[in-house]
Design an enzyme around this catalytic site. Structure first.
Site, short mmCIF file in Angstrom:
data_model
loop_
_atom_site.label_atom_id
_atom_site.label_comp_id
_atom_site.label_asym_id
_atom_site.label_seq_id
_atom_site.Cartn_x
_atom_site.Cartn_y
_atom_site.Cartn_z
N ARG A 164 34.24 28.63 12.69
CA ARG A 164 35.46 29.56 12.12
C ARG A 164 35.34 31.04 12.31
NH1 ARG A 164 35.89 25.02 12.84
NH2 ARG A 164 36.56 23.22 11.45
N SER A 215 42.71 23.17 5.64
CA SER A 215 41.64 23.43 4.62
C SER A 215 41.58 25.04 4.07
CB SER A 215 40.27 23.20 5.37
OG SER A 215 40.11 21.84 5.61
N GLU A 286 39.10 29.95 4.09
CA GLU A 286 39.24 30.07 5.70
C GLU A 286 40.37 30.60 6.01
OE1 GLU A 286 38.18 26.06 7.56
OE2 GLU A 286 39.84 26.32 8.83
C1 LIG Z 1 47.84 20.27 8.33
C2 LIG Z 1 46.73 21.17 8.73
C3 LIG Z 1 45.59 20.92 9.35
C4 LIG Z 1 44.62 21.72 9.80
N1 LIG Z 1 43.53 21.25 10.67
C5 LIG Z 1 42.61 21.90 10.66
C6 LIG Z 1 41.36 21.68 11.33
O1 LIG Z 1 41.16 20.47 11.54
N2 LIG Z 1 40.58 22.47 11.97
C7 LIG Z 1 40.77 23.93 11.83
O2 LIG Z 1 39.80 24.56 12.40
N3 LIG Z 1 42.02 24.24 11.52
C8 LIG Z 1 42.87 23.35 11.01
N4 LIG Z 1 43.88 24.01 10.40
C9 LIG Z 1 44.19 25.51 10.33
C10 LIG Z 1 45.04 25.95 11.58
O3 LIG Z 1 45.97 25.13 12.14
C11 LIG Z 1 44.15 26.60 12.56
O4 LIG Z 1 43.33 27.59 12.20
C12 LIG Z 1 44.93 26.83 13.68
O5 LIG Z 1 44.03 27.36 14.78
C13 LIG Z 1 45.78 28.40 13.59
O6 LIG Z 1 46.53 28.69 14.43
P1 LIG Z 1 47.84 29.54 14.43
O7 LIG Z 1 48.54 29.53 15.69
O8 LIG Z 1 48.69 28.49 13.22
O9 LIG Z 1 47.11 30.76 13.70
P2 LIG Z 1 47.90 31.64 12.48
O10 LIG Z 1 48.12 31.04 11.16
O11 LIG Z 1 49.30 32.23 13.00
O12 LIG Z 1 46.79 32.88 12.49
C14 LIG Z 1 45.50 32.59 11.95
C15 LIG Z 1 44.78 33.58 12.32
O13 LIG Z 1 44.65 33.79 13.78
C16 LIG Z 1 44.93 35.39 14.27
N5 LIG Z 1 45.88 35.28 15.51
C17 LIG Z 1 46.85 34.20 15.68
N6 LIG Z 1 47.10 34.41 17.22
C18 LIG Z 1 46.36 35.26 17.45
C19 LIG Z 1 46.07 35.97 19.00
N7 LIG Z 1 46.89 35.41 19.82
N8 LIG Z 1 45.27 36.60 19.06
C20 LIG Z 1 44.53 37.11 18.12
N9 LIG Z 1 44.25 36.65 16.91
C21 LIG Z 1 45.38 35.80 16.56
C22 LIG Z 1 46.07 35.59 13.20
O14 LIG Z 1 46.17 37.03 13.29
C23 LIG Z 1 45.34 35.05 11.85
O15 LIG Z 1 44.21 36.00 11.38
C24 LIG Z 1 45.07 23.13 9.92
C25 LIG Z 1 46.20 23.58 9.25
C26 LIG Z 1 47.15 22.66 8.66
C27 LIG Z 1 48.44 23.06 8.22
#
Ligand SMILES: Cc1cc2nc3c(=O)[nH]c(=O)nc-3n(C[C@H](O)[C@H](O)[C@H](O)COP(=O)(O)OP(=O)(O)OC[C@H]3O[C@@H](n4cnc5c(N)ncnc54)[C@H](O)[C@@H]3O)c2cc1C
Length: 294
Positions: A164, A215, A286
């Site tokens: 992560r 998480s 996280e």
């Molecule tokens: C139901 C559920 C299940 C999940 N299961 C998992 C899992 O199994 N494994 C896991 O690892 N995560 C999981 N997650 C967490 C999440 O989905 C991941 O971390 C996902 O990759 C975040 O993507 P996002 O586009 O929503 O990022 P955001 O929430 O929009 O951003 C997260 C972080 O990334 C940064 N960011 C976003 N886009 C960019 C970019 N283009 N360039 C640089 N930085 C950027 C943001 O500034 C922020 O700091 C889960 C979430 C939910 C709601």
């Protein structure tokens, strides 16, 4: 570029994060293409704070809001495509789309992305993963943008990558705009089946019908945050509108959409404190929490 169409003011971030809670962004830019984003960034004052957001599935903006500009990358219209034998996707493409695209084109190894409800940009920034797979395991190279709007192509060794965690060795301020995934050829039908199985497992074990951010805490080495939280009797613990999920102890849910960001953050702190007192393990969040308190 018509700025009035793409730049918004006082945009409620509760609309753009999966917890459905939190304050507004002072400015909010919707990035329709890499070129438009690049031109926009060139016009932003150097001192302006920037926050890239994909699907907000790992993010909480405090109730007082974000003093700066949020750049929203996600668009339901964006999808993956082939590029020289690699799967290419812009940062705003939803990760599950990459998993399905890969399976359809008989590539294996991206199935785990099907259950991660974020974007490619968020998956790169978080090195998102599950069921033994991690995003950077399947990345060949990425495209980034810097504050001036200049685009860079970066290879995997340019980054320090861990659980992560992902950071440019040079510590330059850059954000992801696209990625090339390197996947092995394989049985597309088996890949689609694996995606189905992974999703069924999630539906059975996670509170997916309620607003949540996955998480909340990282798993400590050799253990599971959910096991520790459950062992401390914290399932169901509530603070304002936020509650520790009864289905999965490492999830905090916002069942009625009535929780404030402060309710969620206070509950996170309360869980962390109790687990530390009772087990000696200091859980590390996280989820990313940004912005100002109300
Ligand atoms: C139901 C559920 C299940 C999940 N299961 C998992 C899992 O199994 N494994 C896991 O690892 N995560 C999981 N997650 C967490 C999440 O989905 C991941 O971390 C996902 O990759 C975040 O993507 P996002 O586009 O929503 O990022 P955001 O929430 O929009 O951003 C997260 C972080 O990334 C940064 N960011 C976003 N886009 C960019 C970019 N283009 N360039 C640089 N930085 C950027 C943001 O500034 C922020 O700091 C889960 C979430 C939910 C709601």
């Amino acid at each position: 570029m018509n700025m009035a169409e793409t730049l918004h003011f006082k945009e409620p971030m509760a609309r753009h994060v999966s917890w459905r809670a939190g304050g507004p962004a002072d400015r909010f830019f919707v990035a329709k293409s890499v070129e438009e984003l690049s031109r926009f960034l060139a016009s932003v004052p150097r001192e302006e704070a920037l926050l890239f957001v994909g699907l907000g599935s790992n993010l909480l903006v405090r109730d007082g809001g974000f003093r700066g500009t949020v750049i929203l990358t996600h668009s339901a219209k964006k999808s993956a495509r082939m590029d020289g034998g690699l799967v290419y996707a812009e940062a705003g493409v939803a990760s599950p789309k990459v998993a399905r695209f890969a399976a359809t084109h008989h590539f294996v190894g991206a199935e785990f992305l099907a259950g991660i409800p974020g974007t490619v940009g968020g998956a790169l920034a978080m090195n998102a993963g599950c069921y033994g797979g991690e995003t950077w395991d399947i990345i060949r190279k990425v495209l980034t943008v810097d504050r001036s709007g200049a685009i860079h192509e970066r290879a995997k060794p340019d980054y320090e990558i861990a659980y992560r965690h992902c950071r440019l060795h040079s510590a330059q301020e850059e954000w992801f705009v696209a990625a090339w995934f390197e996947l092995a050829n394989g049985d597309g039908e088996a890949s689609r089946l694996r995606i189905k199985e992974l999703l069924a497992r999630r539906i059975a074990t996670q509170p997916l019908t309620l607003p949540n951010a996955g998480s909340v805490f990282r798993n400590p080495p050799g253990d599971h945050a959910a096991r520790l939280i459950e062992g401390c009797g914290l399932k169901g613990l509530a603070r304002g509108g936020a509650r520790v999920s009864e289905k999965h102890a490492n999830f905090i849910v916002n069942p009625d959409g009535a929780a404030s960001a402060a309710d969620i953050e206070q509950l996170i702190l309360q869980v962390k404190k109790t687990v530390l007192e009772k087990t000696g393990v200091d859980l590390v969040p996280e989820v990313r929490i940004v912005g100002e308190p109300a």
